[in-house]
Each structure stands twice: as structure tokens, then as C-alpha cells.
Scaffold this motif. Structure first.
Motif, PDB file in Angstrom:
ATOM      1  N   ALA A   1       3.000   2.212 -10.633  1.00  0.00           N
ATOM      2  CA  ALA A   1       2.206   1.453  -9.406  1.00  0.00           C
ATOM      3  C   ALA A   1       1.010   0.748  -9.823  1.00  0.00           C
ATOM      4  O   ALA A   1       0.444  -0.068  -9.279  1.00  0.00           O
ATOM      5  CB  ALA A   1       2.219   2.312  -8.060  1.00  0.00           C
ATOM      6  N   ASP A   2       0.275   1.423 -10.876  1.00  0.00           N
ATOM      7  CA  ASP A   2      -0.993   1.000 -11.420  1.00  0.00           C
ATOM      8  C   ASP A   2      -1.082  -0.366 -12.028  1.00  0.00           C
ATOM      9  O   ASP A   2      -2.009  -0.866 -12.297  1.00  0.00           O
ATOM     10  CB  ASP A   2      -1.871   2.064 -12.044  1.00  0.00           C
ATOM     11  CG  ASP A   2      -2.118   3.279 -11.092  1.00  0.00           C
ATOM     12  OD1 ASP A   2      -2.306   3.120  -9.830  1.00  0.00           O
ATOM     13  OD2 ASP A   2      -2.005   4.509 -11.567  1.00  0.00           O
ATOM     14  N   GLN A   3       0.279  -0.758 -12.486  1.00  0.00           N
ATOM     15  CA  GLN A   3       0.298  -2.077 -13.167  1.00  0.00           C
ATOM     16  C   GLN A   3       0.019  -3.327 -12.539  1.00  0.00           C
ATOM     17  O   GLN A   3       0.158  -4.500 -12.983  1.00  0.00           O
ATOM     18  CB  GLN A   3       1.416  -2.124 -13.913  1.00  0.00           C
ATOM     19  CG  GLN A   3       1.696  -0.956 -15.112  1.00  0.00           C
ATOM     20  CD  GLN A   3       2.935  -0.866 -16.151  1.00  0.00           C
ATOM     21  OE1 GLN A   3       4.041  -1.796 -15.628  1.00  0.00           O
ATOM     22  NE2 GLN A   3       2.733  -0.369 -17.079  1.00  0.00           N
ATOM     23  N   GLY A   4      -0.006  -3.048 -11.048  1.00  0.00           N
ATOM     24  CA  GLY A   4       0.040  -4.314 -10.386  1.00  0.00           C
ATOM     25  C   GLY A   4       1.328  -5.064  -9.933  1.00  0.00           C
ATOM     26  O   GLY A   4       1.403  -6.110  -9.498  1.00  0.00           O
ATOM     27  N   VAL A   5       2.338  -4.538 -10.301  1.00  0.00           N
ATOM     28  CA  VAL A   5       3.456  -5.290 -10.258  1.00  0.00           C
ATOM     29  C   VAL A   5       4.302  -4.476  -9.295  1.00  0.00           C
ATOM     30  O   VAL A   5       4.831  -3.249  -9.028  1.00  0.00           O
ATOM     31  CB  VAL A   5       4.416  -5.260 -11.618  1.00  0.00           C
ATOM     32  CG1 VAL A   5       5.819  -6.053 -11.406  1.00  0.00           C
ATOM     33  CG2 VAL A   5       3.982  -5.695 -12.564  1.00  0.00           C
TER      34      VAL A   5
ATOM     35  N   GLU B   1       0.775  -1.295   0.005  1.00  0.00           N
ATOM     36  CA  GLU B   1      -0.038   0.052   0.131  1.00  0.00           C
ATOM     37  C   GLU B   1       0.822   1.372  -0.202  1.00  0.00           C
ATOM     38  O   GLU B   1       0.742   2.235  -0.862  1.00  0.00           O
ATOM     39  CB  GLU B   1      -1.000  -0.069   1.320  1.00  0.00           C
ATOM     40  CG  GLU B   1      -2.045  -1.084   1.221  1.00  0.00           C
ATOM     41  CD  GLU B   1      -1.526  -2.539   1.470  1.00  0.00           C
ATOM     42  OE1 GLU B   1      -0.439  -2.450   2.114  1.00  0.00           O
ATOM     43  OE2 GLU B   1      -2.184  -3.393   1.076  1.00  0.00           O
ATOM     44  N   GLU B   2       2.046   1.177   0.767  1.00  0.00           N
ATOM     45  CA  GLU B   2       2.952   2.323   0.780  1.00  0.00           C
ATOM     46  C   GLU B   2       3.418   2.791  -0.624  1.00  0.00           C
ATOM     47  O   GLU B   2       3.664   3.697  -1.006  1.00  0.00           O
ATOM     48  CB  GLU B   2       3.816   2.040   1.907  1.00  0.00           C
ATOM     49  CG  GLU B   2       3.360   2.345   3.327  1.00  0.00           C
ATOM     50  CD  GLU B   2       4.413   1.772   4.621  1.00  0.00           C
ATOM     51  OE1 GLU B   2       4.315   2.780   5.397  1.00  0.00           O
ATOM     52  OE2 GLU B   2       5.212   1.240   4.069  1.00  0.00           O
ATOM     53  N   GLU B   3       3.873   1.408  -1.167  1.00  0.00           N
ATOM     54  CA  GLU B   3       4.701   1.498  -2.311  1.00  0.00           C
ATOM     55  C   GLU B   3       3.624   2.201  -3.388  1.00  0.00           C
ATOM     56  O   GLU B   3       4.282   2.925  -4.311  1.00  0.00           O
ATOM     57  CB  GLU B   3       5.087   0.170  -2.577  1.00  0.00           C
ATOM     58  CG  GLU B   3       6.076   0.033  -4.048  1.00  0.00           C
ATOM     59  CD  GLU B   3       6.579  -1.341  -4.226  1.00  0.00           C
ATOM     60  OE1 GLU B   3       6.090  -1.969  -5.260  1.00  0.00           O
ATOM     61  OE2 GLU B   3       7.402  -1.847  -3.328  1.00  0.00           O
ATOM     62  N   VAL B   4       2.396   1.766  -3.454  1.00  0.00           N
ATOM     63  CA  VAL B   4       1.556   2.249  -4.379  1.00  0.00           C
ATOM     64  C   VAL B   4       1.277   3.623  -4.246  1.00  0.00           C
ATOM     65  O   VAL B   4       1.398   4.267  -5.156  1.00  0.00           O
ATOM     66  CB  VAL B   4       0.176   1.349  -4.412  1.00  0.00           C
ATOM     67  CG1 VAL B   4      -0.715   1.989  -5.210  1.00  0.00           C
ATOM     68  CG2 VAL B   4       0.422   0.077  -4.914  1.00  0.00           C
ATOM     69  N   ARG B   5       1.244   4.132  -3.043  1.00  0.00           N
ATOM     70  CA  ARG B   5       0.930   5.576  -2.883  1.00  0.00           C
ATOM     71  C   ARG B   5       2.109   6.484  -3.100  1.00  0.00           C
ATOM     72  O   ARG B   5       1.944   7.592  -3.628  1.00  0.00           O
ATOM     73  CB  ARG B   5       0.623   5.630  -1.135  1.00  0.00           C
ATOM     74  CG  ARG B   5       0.658   7.164  -0.915  1.00  0.00           C
ATOM     75  CD  ARG B   5       0.255   7.229   0.625  1.00  0.00           C
ATOM     76  NE  ARG B   5       1.301   6.854   1.486  1.00  0.00           N
ATOM     77  CZ  ARG B   5       2.532   7.392   1.815  1.00  0.00           C
ATOM     78  NH1 ARG B   5       2.769   8.455   1.313  1.00  0.00           N
ATOM     79  NH2 ARG B   5       3.200   6.666   2.519  1.00  0.00           N
TER      80      ARG B   5
END
Length: 299
Positions: free
Chosen positions: A108-112, A45-49
Motif C-alpha cells: 500500500a505504501d507504493q501509492g498504487v 484510506e481503508e485500503e491503505v490501512r
């Protein structure tokens, strides 16, 4: 002792970013590795943010946190390339460049997860560094050669040469030609040799420079040969052209008639021109002096 310096772009604006003081100069390599291993890892979650903040808002603080949290990955990957004889610190620094490139391109939106994406960029940067610095002569330039360079050693059993069956198997696994496997094994099994002997004793005669150098290629000898060629062709013709017909005939008969230097005698030429031998000698001396002045422009 190697000093590890963190790039300025990686130093957080806040000293306590990620919960650890991480300054620009960390001293030796062990201190650097110890520091990066204490940096906390990010949750997904932190990485996506952070990834979205970087992508949408160009948030450099987010980029710093993403990079710092993955420095331990670079250390781990770089350790696997120590067998090439290059400093661990340099491998880490190159890997850090690859990590920064990965963070810059991370979506981050690619799910990887970033760790999976960054591994490619880190290895690519380290590979490029090794290929440029492992030897003075490049050993791998094509895609197939690069694959063989980084995989051949792990497939070899001991120090013995590979058998035909092993060569065929490796060529099939890496999808390269059999001849390319043989060529790369030959390159890697060789070693660099200094052109000149490091000592000034009798070993000098066995150094490559002793039998690879050519006296004919030495710059001074090349210039001398070119000068002789000009004197024998252009210069000589110019100098002879400045003589009167009788003087030219005497010089040519005395010095240029035969390749072995056995020209006409003074008495033979004296009979030809109806003068004394002494007079022929005087005409010859005057002609040679005049030619010497003309040839001075070619020396």
C-alpha cells in the motif's frame, strides 16, 4: 447449474464483515455474482490501512477484506473471456486465485490502488487457465504466441482470412514476426476433430483413426514381427547348431537353399549320401523334430 464455492480463506471470521453475510456456498453462479456485487468497495484510506496491517502484522482479516472487496473486479474481467468456450464459473475461480496472489504481494505504501495492481494477476491466472484447457493440443507456448492468441480475434474483421496488409499491421502493433501472425491465425481457424467417429455407421471409414492408424504399428503385429525376426536369425541358427553335420546338410538343402522354397529332392540327397530316399526322409523328419524342440524357447 454451476455451484460457486468461496475459498475458506476468503470467508470473514465475522459473518457481517464488510457489512454483508458472505458464506462459503452461494448456490448457483447468478447468486454468487449478485452477492459479490453487493459487497461494499473500500476507500483509499481503508485500503491503505488494511494493506499495511497485512504487510506488517500478517493480518489475515485484512487480507480477507481486501479480497472480498475486489471480487466484483474478477467477475468483470472473467466475463471478457467467455468467447473461449470455457465455463464462466471456472474463469472466475481462476481469477480469484490471481486476486489472492495480488493481495499477498500488495504494498500500500507504493501509492498504487489494489485494483490496478490486481488486474495483472487476475488476467495472468485466467490466461494460464485458458491456454491449458482450451484445446487438448497447446496452441500458444511462446510469449509472442500468447500475445497473438489473446489479441488476434479482436483485430480480425469478420470470419475471412486476414489480408497481407492486416497481417503486417498486427505484427507491427504486437511487435511479433509476420510469420507468427500467419501461423497463429491458421491454428485458431482450425477445429478439433475426434479421432474416432461418434457413430457406428459408414462414417467410421472417414474418421481420422481410419487413415492415421498403421497396421504395422499395432502392438500384436509388432510383437509377431519381432518374434519372426528372432526365429529367422538367432533361433534358427541355434536349432541348426544342435544337428549333426549330415542332418544339417539335409535340412539346409531341403528348406534353406532357395528363398522360393524349391529345395533339393529326396532322391538328389539320397544319391549324395548313398542311401535310399526313404532314409533321407527319416533323417529329415528326426532333424525337424529336434529343431522344433530347440525353437520352442523362442516362441
Amino acid at each position: 447449474m454451476t455451484t460457486m464455492t468461496a475459498p475458506a480463506a476468503l470467508v470473514p471470521a465475522s459473518k457481517n464483515a464488510l457489512g454483508l453475510g458472505f458464506t462459503g456456498n452461494l448456490g448457483n453462479l447468478d447468486a454468487y455474482i449478485s452477492a459479490v456485487n453487493r459487497l461494499p468497495m473500500l476507500t483509499q484510506e481503508e485500503e491503505v490501512r488494511l494493506g499495511r496491517n497485512l504487510k506488517n502484522n500478517n493480518d489475515l482479516g485484512a487480507a480477507q477484506e481486501l479480497v472480498l472487496s475486489h471480487l466484483r473486479l474478477v467477475v468483470s474481467i472473467a466475463r471478457g473471456y467467455l468467447g473461449y468456450g470455457l465455463p464462466h464459473a471456472d474463469l472466475i475461480q481462476e481469477g480469484n486465485i490471481g486476486l489472492m496472489k495480488a493481495v499477498k504481494r500488495f504494498d500500500a505504501d507504493q501509492g498504487v490502488r489494489l485494483v490496478s495492481y490486481a488486474m495483472h494477476w487476475i488476467k495472468a491466472e485466467i490466461h494460464e487457465y485458458i491456454l491449458k484447457n482450451w484445446r487438448l493440443v497447446k496452441v500458444a507456448t511462446t510469449k509472442a504466441q500468447r500475445k497473438l492468441f489473446f489479441n488476434l480475434r479482436s483485430h480480425k474483421q469478420g470470419l475471412d482470412a486476414m489480408t497481407p496488409a492486416q497481417i503486417d499491421q498486427l505484427a507491427k502493433v504486437l511487435d511479433v514476426k509476420r510469420e507468427e501472425v500467419i501461423e497463429m491465425e491458421t491454428r485458431l481457424s482450425g477445429r478439433d476433430i475426434a479421432l474416432e467417429s461418434p457413430t457406428d455407421d459408414e462414417d467410421d471409414k472417414f474418421a481420422p483413426i481410419a487413415y492415421l492408424s498403421s497396421e504395422q504399428s499395432e502392438p500384436t503385429r509388432v510383437l509377431e514381427a519381432e518374434q519372426v525376426t528372432r526365429l529367422q536369425s538367432e533361433g534358427l541358427e541355434t536349432a541348426l547348431g544342435k544337428l549333426d553335420p549330415r542332418s544339417r546338410r539335409i535340412v539346409e538343402a531341403r528348406w534353406l537353399a532357395n528363398d522360393d522354397g524349391s529345395g533339393a529332392t529326396l532322391h538328389t540327397l539320397a544319391d549324395e549320401f548313398g542311401v535310399s530316399a526313404e532314409r533321407i526322409r527319416q533323417i529329415e523328419a528326426a532333424a525337424l523334430k529336434k529343431m522344433k524342440g530347440a525353437l520352442a524357447a523362442y516362441v
